[in-house]
Enzyme design. Structure first.
Site, PDB file in Angstrom:
ATOM      1  N   SER A   1       0.792  -1.227   0.000  1.00 48.95           N
ATOM      2  CA  SER A   1       0.000   0.000   0.000  1.00 48.95           C
ATOM      3  C   SER A   1       0.823   1.275   0.000  1.00 48.95           C
ATOM      4  O   SER A   1       0.397   2.285  -0.525  1.00 48.95           O
ATOM      5  CB  SER A   1      -0.931   0.000   1.212  1.00 48.95           C
ATOM      6  OG  SER A   1      -0.183  -0.068   2.417  1.00 48.95           O
TER       7      SER A   1
ATOM      8  N   HIS B   1      -4.889  -3.650  -2.699  1.00 44.38           N
ATOM      9  CA  HIS B   1      -4.495  -2.558  -3.603  1.00 44.38           C
ATOM     10  C   HIS B   1      -4.314  -3.036  -5.037  1.00 44.38           C
ATOM     11  O   HIS B   1      -3.897  -2.262  -5.885  1.00 44.38           O
ATOM     12  CB  HIS B   1      -3.219  -1.882  -3.092  1.00 44.38           C
ATOM     13  CG  HIS B   1      -3.457  -1.044  -1.884  1.00 44.38           C
ATOM     14  ND1 HIS B   1      -3.722   0.309  -1.933  1.00 44.38           N
ATOM     15  CD2 HIS B   1      -3.521  -1.381  -0.576  1.00 44.38           C
ATOM     16  CE1 HIS B   1      -3.916   0.775  -0.718  1.00 44.38           C
ATOM     17  NE2 HIS B   1      -3.796  -0.240   0.126  1.00 44.38           N
TER      18      HIS B   1
ATOM     19  N   LYS C   1     -11.426   0.473  -2.040  1.00 41.98           N
ATOM     20  CA  LYS C   1     -10.487   1.126  -2.957  1.00 41.98           C
ATOM     21  C   LYS C   1     -11.063   1.070  -4.369  1.00 41.98           C
ATOM     22  O   LYS C   1     -11.818   1.954  -4.744  1.00 41.98           O
ATOM     23  CB  LYS C   1      -9.124   0.485  -2.820  1.00 41.98           C
ATOM     24  CG  LYS C   1      -8.673   0.563  -1.347  1.00 41.98           C
ATOM     25  CD  LYS C   1      -7.289   0.142  -1.112  1.00 41.98           C
ATOM     26  CE  LYS C   1      -6.948   0.014   0.358  1.00 41.98           C
ATOM     27  NZ  LYS C   1      -7.522   0.971   1.277  1.00 41.98           N
TER      28      LYS C   1
END
Lengths: 80, 391
Positions: B185, B213, B244
């Protein structure tokens, strides 16, 4: 199998770069408050010991380690 | 001595920042103008630190789905998945996630933290061993501490170091959980999963990969680094987040192991919390459909990532090792990092300021995250803000 004194000798060796001038290392030397090691540096120090003795040291022992003696004792216990 | 003594370093940093008139931690987004623009701490800025990788937070299909769920199912479930909090749509999302990842089982959690912390605290227990990448996310560290298992770190992204540690464990690898991430990250660097999978095949153990991610970014279907590297079969558990690339909040674990259905009822972060709200589940399902239907979002994301990375590199900044949708500028002096973060905000770019221990190593980061929704002009605006920083 390494014993307490073997671990102690090695700890003194890997702690050399952290020893300030005039300060003598002994079994009561405190890693964080006296020698000023960060938690990351303590882990790096343990990695060096792991590689030297070809052992695995779990992070779980960290809360029980304040002094050089604590570390040597915990390492000895791992063999038990 | 008081309970508060241990917070003194944080109190000191906060006072220092207040004296400078800078508040990077908990910056206030006063208004959102789009997925990529807003008013932050009083400044109109391009948002370059939101992890909104596919830019789906204002996607009309997601908003319509959320609105419909809100009207039909209410604002919250008011209960645990194990009590009254399992709605039909929670199960539908689990089925859709399993199908997307080509796995047989899926669990939906209320947050990404609950998913990664929950799985890493539950899969291994006392007497077992966890071998984890040293730069793993805080939620994974929190989880393994709760597990009661022996915790051993391997050097970041170093399969040889992992092999060395597994060799030392001998037969204990039978009860071993290996943990790493797809894309990390803070620096956006990727795990060498093909090599890590090969080490796992040689020494044994189970492998959990956090693709928080990398979901929607890599692999033919957007399933992450494991898909891109062709080693999904070696990954026993994939965990991740809806917060995300899917633009909502929540987390998941997918696996082919049928025992996952039992693990579900042993995972405390799944049981002792309310299940995700219906509107969150609805927008997540819509975003997952869009992720699959519009692979061009992934291409746009990577075009933007390369544009920002190449631009910052040309300006001479010290960057993370490879181009990725996370582009981190490394700064050794944290005072300079704080000053630069503030300058960037005033020049119209919001990025994340990351300080140790959240950053790997002893340095600070100005961490940018790129979105598919950024236009090339917006990327150039971010670059211009960096160019104006005093040397």
């Amino acid at each position: 199998m390494p014993d307490y004194d073997d671990y102690l000798a090695r700890i003194y060796e890997v702690l050399k770069p952290f020893t300030k001038q005039g300060l003598l290392l002994n079994e009561d030397s405190e890693l964080v408050t006296e020698l000023g090691l960060t938690s990351l540096q303590v882990m790096e120090l343990i990695e060096q010991i792991e590689d030297y003795f070809d052992i695995c040291v779990p992070l779980n022992i960290l809360p029980d380690i304040r002094t050089v003696r604590d570390l040597a004792e915990q390492l000895e216990k791992l063999d038990a | 001595m008081s309970l508060f003594d241990k917070f003194q370093p944080l109190i000191d940093i906060r006072a220092e920042l207040e004296a400078l008139g800078v508040m990077p931690f908990g910056a206030v987004t006063e208004k959102l103008l789009s997925a990529t623009e807003g008013i932050v701490n009083g400044h109109r800025v391009i948002l370059a630190g939101t992890n909104n990788y596919l830019g789906l937070t204002f996607e009309p299909e997601c908003i319509a789905a959320a609105r419909q769920a809100l009207e039909e199912q209410g604002t919250g479930t008011t209960g645990s998945r194990m009590a009254n909090g399992t709605f039909a749509d929670h199960l539908r999302l689990e089925q859709e996630l399993a199908a997307f990842f080509d796995r047989r089982h899926a669990i939906v959690f209320s947050t990404g933290y609950a998913a990664t912390m929950g799985m890493s605290s539950t899969l291994a227990g006392p007497g077992d061993v966890i071998v984890m990448d040293a730069d793993s996310h805080a939620s994974l560290y929190d989880g393994v501490r709760l597990s009661g298992a022996d915790i051993i770190r391997f050097r970041h992204n170093d399969p040889d170091d992992l092999a060395k540690r597994l060799r030392r464990l001998g037969e204990r690898t039978e009860n071993c959980l290996i943990i790493t991430e797809g894309m990390f990250s803070m620096l956006g660097d990727q795990a060498p999963l093909a090599e890590i999978a090969a080490v796992k095949r040689e020494y044994g153990g189970m492998l959990l990969v956090d693709e928080a991610h990398s979901l929607g970014m890599l692999g033919e279907h957007g399933r992450g680094v494991a898909e891109r590297d062709g080693v999904e079969k070696d990954v026993d558990f994939v965990v991740g987040t809806f917060s995300k690339s899917l633009g909502a909040i929540g987390g998941y674990c997918v696996s082919n192991h049928p025992q996952l259905e039992a693990v579900r009822f042993a995972t405390r972060s799944y049981i002792f919390t309310a299940s995700p709200s219906p509107s969150v589940i609805a927008s997540t399902r819509a975003a997952l459909r869009i992720l699959q239907r519009r692979p061009e979002l992934r291409e746009r994301l990577w075009d933007n990532a390369r544009r920002l990375y190449d631009g910052l590199k040309a300006l001479g900044f010290q960057l993370s090792p490879e181009p990725s949708p996370v582009v981190a500028v490394t700064i050794e002096d944290r005072h300079q990092a704080i000053a630069w973060w503030n300058e960037l905000l005033q020049h119209g770019a919001y990025v994340n300021l990351v300080m140790p221990p959240a950053s790997p190593g002893d340095y600070a980061l100005l961490r940018c995250s790129v979105s598919a929704a950024h236009t090339p002009d917006q990327i150039d605006h971010i670059l211009a803000a960096f160019e104006r920083l005093p040397g």
